[in-house]
Design a protein around this motif. Structure first.
Motif, short mmCIF file in Angstrom:
data_model
loop_
_atom_site.label_atom_id
_atom_site.label_comp_id
_atom_site.label_asym_id
_atom_site.label_seq_id
_atom_site.Cartn_x
_atom_site.Cartn_y
_atom_site.Cartn_z
N THR A 103 0.82 -1.20 0.00
CA THR A 103 0.00 0.00 0.00
C THR A 103 0.86 1.26 0.00
OG1 THR A 103 -0.06 0.04 2.41
CG2 THR A 103 -1.81 -1.20 1.28
N TYR A 104 0.21 2.39 -0.20
CA TYR A 104 0.91 3.67 -0.16
C TYR A 104 1.51 3.90 1.23
CZ TYR A 104 1.87 8.64 -0.65
OH TYR A 104 2.49 9.87 -0.69
N LYS A 105 0.84 3.41 2.27
CA LYS A 105 1.35 3.56 3.63
C LYS A 105 2.69 2.84 3.78
CE LYS A 105 0.16 2.76 8.50
NZ LYS A 105 -0.87 2.22 9.44
N ILE A 106 2.78 1.64 3.25
CA ILE A 106 4.04 0.90 3.32
C ILE A 106 5.11 1.61 2.49
CG2 ILE A 106 5.20 -1.27 2.73
CD1 ILE A 106 2.61 -2.74 3.36
N TYR A 107 4.73 2.07 1.31
CA TYR A 107 5.68 2.80 0.46
C TYR A 107 6.26 4.02 1.19
CZ TYR A 107 7.29 5.74 -3.45
OH TYR A 107 8.03 6.54 -4.29
N LYS A 108 5.40 4.77 1.86
CA LYS A 108 5.87 5.95 2.59
C LYS A 108 6.79 5.54 3.74
CE LYS A 108 5.02 9.76 2.49
NZ LYS A 108 5.85 10.86 1.91
N GLN A 109 6.49 4.42 4.38
CA GLN A 109 7.37 3.96 5.45
C GLN A 109 8.74 3.57 4.91
OE1 GLN A 109 6.55 3.77 8.98
NE2 GLN A 109 8.79 3.74 8.89
N LYS A 110 8.73 2.91 3.72
CA LYS A 110 10.00 2.57 3.07
C LYS A 110 10.83 3.83 2.79
CE LYS A 110 11.81 -0.35 0.96
NZ LYS A 110 13.09 -1.06 1.25
N LEU A 111 10.17 4.85 2.23
CA LEU A 111 10.88 6.09 1.94
C LEU A 111 11.46 6.71 3.20
CD1 LEU A 111 8.35 7.74 -0.56
CD2 LEU A 111 10.58 6.77 -1.14
N GLU A 112 10.68 6.75 4.25
CA GLU A 112 11.13 7.33 5.51
C GLU A 112 12.32 6.56 6.08
OE1 GLU A 112 9.43 7.80 10.06
OE2 GLU A 112 8.01 7.95 8.40
N ASN A 113 12.24 5.22 6.00
CA ASN A 113 13.32 4.39 6.53
C ASN A 113 14.63 4.62 5.78
OD1 ASN A 113 11.45 3.33 8.27
ND2 ASN A 113 11.51 1.26 7.46
#
Length: 399
Positions: free
Chosen positions: A110-120
């Motif tokens: 999901t977009y939520k996971i994608y954003k978490q990947k970017l943040e990490n």
């Protein structure tokens, strides 16, 4: 696993050398494998061979549902996939891994996971070399990115946005659809030229296998001429011995490219980095690239120094597979970046190289305790960072 190397981004700040107790200028250059940084949209590559190869529209990533709006001159193209062969044609190339990273896939990406990947990933990048320089790296290589857009999204993350990173990216013809890219601080590094170098490898059946290109970036770091070579060599899929000829081929291509840049300007400083899928003692790096591990072995024929060799001899690793540690993530420099005993010079030289493994990047429990805290356990998102530890090198000179 123990803490590993760290590849230091070239920055112009104050660094106090523990040995010399003198104020110096320092810069970090590093790279990391971001472990499948994909967006959430199923995509394909669209190649418009009627445009110049230097035009980003020549080869770009597009949403799959956009294909119907584009002209395709060969809908079932069976030829060779490279820029030269596709000149004048308009074709679509499917991405083998794109479907895996969507909300409808088993990964529920999901977009939520994608954003978490970017943040990490942004957090890791911002901290590489910081212990030595007090700031983020100047130049960073990224491995396993889907397209330019995910890199643009990455540099907009709060942890990186203030450093104003520029992006250098080219689409490759990799069978999965993953690429490599550079980001650089615009105030510290001025690009002069960039290009991709095709890596031609073949399977046992003689058929072409498509892998990542070598990305070359030249420019000026604090007015010093440098060239970076970013690599993601063919994997050990099928076994180390069986796949070794592919990495030998990649090593020969890298050496030829580095030698070519060096011959045009002997004063330019070269830094090769990336996931080589081989250790510092492997034939690809020792016999084909001819990267030596000991500065005493540098000479007219062998002018590339593998900064990771001493770490490898100490048992440092950047990843582990089936409980076997490996140091695949390496940094190799030209001899003019080496300074005996870290003597402080008026131009940049190597101060320190490391594998970057702070506590939050290390798995703390279970069967993979001590391994890199990866993002995925099968189809389950772990909240982790990567299956590789990143590496960096710190450069220093007189202020």
């Amino acid at each position: 696993m123990k803490n590993l190397f760290s590849l230091i981004a070239l920055l112009s700040i104050s660094l106090i050398s523990a040995q010399q107790k003198k104020q110096v200028r320092a810069a970090t250059v590093g790279f990391l494998n971001v472990e499948n940084l994909w967006d959430t949209v199923r995509s394909a590559d669209y190649i418009d061979g009627t445009k110049d190869k230097s035009n980003p529209a020549f080869h770009r990533s597009i949403p799959l549902d956009s294909i119907k709006y584009l002209e395709v001159t060969e809908k079932d193209y069976k030829g060779v996939w490279n820029d030269e062969s596709l000149a004048g044609k308009k074709v679509v190339r499917m991405q083998g891994g794109s479907e895996e990273f969507t909300p409808k896939s088993g990964k529920n990406y999901t977009y939520k996971i994608y954003k978490q990947k970017l943040e990490n990933e942004a957090k890791v990048i911002s901290e590489m070399g910081r212990a030595y320089t007090g700031t983020a790296p100047v130049v960073v290589g990224l491995i396993e990115v889907e397209n330019r857009q995910v890199v643009e999204d990455l540099v907009k993350e709060p942890a990186l946005a203030k450093y104003d990173y520029g992006v250098v990216h080219y689409n490759s013809y990799d069978y999965r659809g993953i690429d490599v890219a550079f980001i650089y601080q615009k105030r510290r590094f001025t690009p002069s030229k960039s290009w991709k170098k095709e890596v031609k490898v073949f399977g046992d059946n003689g058929n072409r296998e498509y892998t990542r290109d070598i990305l070359v970036l030249t420019g000026f770091l604090d007015n010093e001429k440098v060239a970076f070579f970013l690599n993601h060599w063919p994997s050990r899929r099928g076994g180390e011995a069986a796949s070794l000829p592919k990495r030998n081929a990649a090593a020969a291509i890298l050496k030829k490219e580095m030698d070519s840049v060096k011959s045009l300007d002997p004063s330019i400083k070269l830094i090769a980095m990336g996931d080589f899928n081989d250790d510092p003692i492997s034939p690809s790096l020792k016999n084909y690239l001819k990267a030596v591990g000991n500065p005493k072995d540098l000479n007219e024929e062998n002018h590339y120094l593998n900064l990771m060799y001493p770490l490898y001899k100490k048992g440092v690793a950047s990843l582990a597979y089936q409980d076997a540690p490996n140091l695949f993530d390496q940094i190799i420099v030209s001899s003019n970046l080496y300074s005996p005993n870290n003597e402080l010079r008026k131009d940049y030289s190597v101060f320190k190289a490391e594998v970057f493994a702070p506590a939050y990047l290390v798995n703390k429990e279970g069967n993979y305790k001590g391994y890199p805290f990866r993002s995925w356990n099968g189809d389950q998102f772990t909240g982790g960072y990567s299956d590789h530890f990143p590496a960096f090198v710190v450069l220093q000179k007189e202020p």
